[in-house]
Design a protein around this motif. Structure first.
Motif, PDB file in Angstrom:
ATOM      1  N   ALA A 248       0.829  -1.203   0.000  1.00  0.00           N
ATOM      2  CA  ALA A 248       0.000   0.000   0.000  1.00  0.00           C
ATOM      3  C   ALA A 248       0.866   1.257   0.000  1.00  0.00           C
ATOM      4  O   ALA A 248       0.609   2.206  -0.752  1.00  0.00           O
ATOM      5  CB  ALA A 248      -0.923  -0.003   1.218  1.00  0.00           C
ATOM      6  N   VAL A 249       1.917   1.250   0.816  1.00  0.00           N
ATOM      7  CA  VAL A 249       2.783   2.425   0.917  1.00  0.00           C
ATOM      8  C   VAL A 249       3.568   2.635  -0.375  1.00  0.00           C
ATOM      9  O   VAL A 249       3.684   3.759  -0.870  1.00  0.00           O
ATOM     10  CB  VAL A 249       3.746   2.292   2.115  1.00  0.00           C
ATOM     11  N   THR A 250       4.101   1.554  -0.937  1.00  0.00           N
ATOM     12  CA  THR A 250       4.893   1.712  -2.157  1.00  0.00           C
ATOM     13  C   THR A 250       4.025   2.144  -3.339  1.00  0.00           C
ATOM     14  O   THR A 250       4.454   2.954  -4.160  1.00  0.00           O
ATOM     15  CB  THR A 250       5.682   0.430  -2.501  1.00  0.00           C
ATOM     16  N   ARG A 276      12.577  20.711  -7.566  1.00  0.00           N
ATOM     17  CA  ARG A 276      12.702  20.680  -6.107  1.00  0.00           C
ATOM     18  C   ARG A 276      11.599  19.831  -5.478  1.00  0.00           C
ATOM     19  O   ARG A 276      11.827  19.137  -4.483  1.00  0.00           O
ATOM     20  CB  ARG A 276      12.673  22.100  -5.542  1.00  0.00           C
ATOM     21  N   GLN A 277      10.401  19.888  -6.053  1.00  0.00           N
ATOM     22  CA  GLN A 277       9.302  19.067  -5.544  1.00  0.00           C
ATOM     23  C   GLN A 277       9.573  17.581  -5.784  1.00  0.00           C
ATOM     24  O   GLN A 277       9.334  16.747  -4.895  1.00  0.00           O
ATOM     25  CB  GLN A 277       7.992  19.483  -6.212  1.00  0.00           C
ATOM     26  N   VAL A 278      10.058  17.249  -6.979  1.00  0.00           N
ATOM     27  CA  VAL A 278      10.389  15.855  -7.299  1.00  0.00           C
ATOM     28  C   VAL A 278      11.486  15.354  -6.368  1.00  0.00           C
ATOM     29  O   VAL A 278      11.424  14.228  -5.845  1.00  0.00           O
ATOM     30  CB  VAL A 278      10.830  15.723  -8.772  1.00  0.00           C
ATOM     31  N   PHE A 279      12.490  16.187  -6.145  1.00  0.00           N
ATOM     32  CA  PHE A 279      13.580  15.824  -5.230  1.00  0.00           C
ATOM     33  C   PHE A 279      13.057  15.633  -3.804  1.00  0.00           C
ATOM     34  O   PHE A 279      13.362  14.634  -3.147  1.00  0.00           O
ATOM     35  CB  PHE A 279      14.651  16.918  -5.253  1.00  0.00           C
ATOM     36  N   GLY A 280      12.283  16.579  -3.324  1.00  0.00           N
ATOM     37  CA  GLY A 280      11.769  16.501  -1.965  1.00  0.00           C
ATOM     38  C   GLY A 280      10.917  15.272  -1.741  1.00  0.00           C
ATOM     39  O   GLY A 280      11.045  14.594  -0.707  1.00  0.00           O
ATOM     40  N   PHE A 281      10.067  14.946  -2.717  1.00  0.00           N
ATOM     41  CA  PHE A 281       9.211  13.778  -2.541  1.00  0.00           C
ATOM     42  C   PHE A 281       9.994  12.479  -2.686  1.00  0.00           C
ATOM     43  O   PHE A 281       9.583  11.450  -2.156  1.00  0.00           O
ATOM     44  CB  PHE A 281       8.038  13.797  -3.525  1.00  0.00           C
ATOM     45  N   ILE A 283      12.786  11.917  -1.250  1.00  0.00           N
ATOM     46  CA  ILE A 283      13.230  11.656   0.126  1.00  0.00           C
ATOM     47  C   ILE A 283      12.100  11.044   0.944  1.00  0.00           C
ATOM     48  O   ILE A 283      12.293  10.082   1.696  1.00  0.00           O
ATOM     49  CB  ILE A 283      13.721  12.954   0.793  1.00  0.00           C
ATOM     50  N   ILE A 284      10.908  11.608   0.798  1.00  0.00           N
ATOM     51  CA  ILE A 284       9.740  11.082   1.511  1.00  0.00           C
ATOM     52  C   ILE A 284       9.473   9.640   1.101  1.00  0.00           C
ATOM     53  O   ILE A 284       9.206   8.769   1.934  1.00  0.00           O
ATOM     54  CB  ILE A 284       8.511  11.961   1.235  1.00  0.00           C
ATOM     55  N   THR A 285       9.555   9.374  -0.203  1.00  0.00           N
ATOM     56  CA  THR A 285       9.273   8.036  -0.733  1.00  0.00           C
ATOM     57  C   THR A 285      10.218   6.988  -0.168  1.00  0.00           C
ATOM     58  O   THR A 285       9.789   5.966   0.371  1.00  0.00           O
ATOM     59  CB  THR A 285       9.374   8.040  -2.273  1.00  0.00           C
ATOM     60  N   ILE A 286      11.521   7.225  -0.265  1.00  0.00           N
ATOM     61  CA  ILE A 286      12.475   6.200   0.152  1.00  0.00           C
ATOM     62  C   ILE A 286      12.500   6.047   1.666  1.00  0.00           C
ATOM     63  O   ILE A 286      12.734   4.941   2.180  1.00  0.00           O
ATOM     64  CB  ILE A 286      13.893   6.511  -0.395  1.00  0.00           C
ATOM     65  N   THR A 287      12.235   7.125   2.390  1.00  0.00           N
ATOM     66  CA  THR A 287      12.158   7.026   3.851  1.00  0.00           C
ATOM     67  C   THR A 287      10.948   6.199   4.263  1.00  0.00           C
ATOM     68  O   THR A 287      11.046   5.313   5.130  1.00  0.00           O
ATOM     69  CB  THR A 287      12.071   8.425   4.488  1.00  0.00           C
ATOM     70  N   ALA A 288       9.806   6.470   3.637  1.00  0.00           N
ATOM     71  CA  ALA A 288       8.586   5.719   3.950  1.00  0.00           C
ATOM     72  C   ALA A 288       8.757   4.238   3.647  1.00  0.00           C
ATOM     73  O   ALA A 288       8.334   3.375   4.438  1.00  0.00           O
ATOM     74  CB  ALA A 288       7.408   6.284   3.152  1.00  0.00           C
ATOM     75  N   LEU A 289       9.404   3.912   2.524  1.00  0.00           N
ATOM     76  CA  LEU A 289       9.595   2.511   2.165  1.00  0.00           C
ATOM     77  C   LEU A 289      10.594   1.826   3.103  1.00  0.00           C
ATOM     78  O   LEU A 289      10.405   0.664   3.473  1.00  0.00           O
ATOM     79  CB  LEU A 289      10.068   2.395   0.716  1.00  0.00           C
ATOM     80  N   SER A 290      11.646   2.536   3.497  1.00  0.00           N
ATOM     81  CA  SER A 290      12.633   1.959   4.413  1.00  0.00           C
ATOM     82  C   SER A 290      11.996   1.642   5.760  1.00  0.00           C
ATOM     83  O   SER A 290      12.236   0.577   6.340  1.00  0.00           O
ATOM     84  CB  SER A 290      13.809   2.924   4.606  1.00  0.00           C
ATOM     85  N   VAL A 291      11.183   2.563   6.260  1.00  0.00           N
ATOM     86  CA  VAL A 291      10.517   2.356   7.551  1.00  0.00           C
ATOM     87  C   VAL A 291       9.490   1.233   7.447  1.00  0.00           C
ATOM     88  O   VAL A 291       9.412   0.349   8.318  1.00  0.00           O
ATOM     89  CB  VAL A 291       9.842   3.659   8.031  1.00  0.00           C
ATOM     90  N   THR A 292       8.726   1.226   6.371  1.00  0.00           N
ATOM     91  CA  THR A 292       7.666   0.223   6.226  1.00  0.00           C
ATOM     92  C   THR A 292       8.227  -1.183   6.062  1.00  0.00           C
ATOM     93  O   THR A 292       7.715  -2.140   6.646  1.00  0.00           O
ATOM     94  CB  THR A 292       6.750   0.552   5.031  1.00  0.00           C
TER      95      THR A 292
END
Length: 310
Positions: A248-250, A276-281, A283-292
């Protein structure tokens, strides 16, 4: 008291700050999250805290070493870029020889910790990633080839694999998926940086894709890499390594990231803001996947692709 006053002096504080900055703490922190994600995915709830700490500290020191030496190598091109022109290796605040010695010492300590506490395969990946980043990417590919980003993406994908292999001691399908997944993630992440830092890269004559082959091709590559990344990241739950929460997260993060990337084709889009938006997101994407993936692991039995005895 004199010793205490010396260490509290502005000069010492500035010098200490300079040594910290050459290790690029932001990169170290990002890698810590991915190492922990790979480790906990492989551990499946049976966590050896000593091994985990050794993996995190050892790999962090190796990354810090690579970053410090990269500062030494890049000081000529850093001087031409607004973002990096005030680095201590450019200003001369700290002698290049001192930074090089500091970086080498960090590397020796980091590799020693990995050798003592992990296993031969985890150490091997750390060594290969280090050689690729410092030797192949920093010394040659970054300056001479548009494929430098692709080569560098491998070293950026090594940390979660080191964490994973520290536990398993083998290169199985899970480790292979992590390596491919994090390599693919590096590409749009790096191209987005190259777009909003376009003037810096152009001034330093670094042949990143937007500079060497134009914004149109860079935008296309960003979209394509994100699309393939979305498919590859879905392999972890499809292969049984993670559960429905990771799927679901990925799906949510990857598709949102892809939709954001496609906005780059809108008429009159502000490329700097979009990148900048693509770059910022990213970071959010890979952090969320690493945590999940650290939390939503599943017990699977897979034949190893490669095993090295400690």
């Amino acid at each position: 008291m004199q010793i205490q006053d010396r260490f509290m002096s502005p000069q010492w504080k500035a010098r200490f700050k300079g040594y910290v900055q050459v290790t690029k703490p932001g990169i170290i922190f990002g890698n810590l999250i991915s190492v922990a994600g790979g480790f906990l995915l492989a551990a499946k709830g049976d966590v050896n805290l000593v091994l985990m700490l050794a993996s995190l500290v050892g790999l962090s020191l190796v990354v810090a070493s690579g970053c410090a030496i990269n500062n030494c190598i890049d000081r000529d091109i850093d001087a031409k870029m607004q973002r990096t022109c005030k680095r201590v290796t450019v200003t001369g605040e700290i002698a290049v020889g001192n930074v090089l010695a500091f970086g080498l010492a960090l590397g020796v300590l980091g590799f020693s910790i990995l050798a003592l506490f992990t296993n031969a395969l985890a150490l091997l990946f750390a060594v290969i990633g280090y050689i690729v980043y410092v030797g192949v990417y920093s010394l040659y590919m970054k300056r001479n080839s548009v494929y430098g980003t692709l080569v560098g993406s491998f070293s950026g994908a090594v940390p979660p694999v080191v964490g994973y292999c520290s536990v398993t001691g083998q290169m199985d399908m899970g480790a292979a998926i992590l390596l491919l997944m994090f390599s693919l993630w590096q590409m749009p992440h790096s191209y987005a940086i190259a777009i909003f830092r376009f003037n810096d890269y152009a001034a330093a004559n670094i042949p990143v894709l937007p500079v060497a082959e134009g914004m149109t091709k860079a935008k296309l590559h960003i979209v394509l890499y994100i699309a393939v990344f979305a498919l590859v990241s879905a392999l972890l739950p499809l292969a049984g390594y993670t559960g429905i929460a990771f799927m679901a997260v990925t799906c949510a993060t990857s598709l949102w990231w892809l939709a954001m990337a496609l906005k780059g084709y809108r008429h009159g889009v502000d490329m700097q803001r979009w990148a900048r938006q693509v770059f910022g997101f990213s970071i959010i994407t890979i952090t969320a996947l690493s945590v999940t993936m650290a939390l939503d692991f599943q017990v699977v039995s897979q034949a190893p692709l490669l095993t090295l005895v400690k």
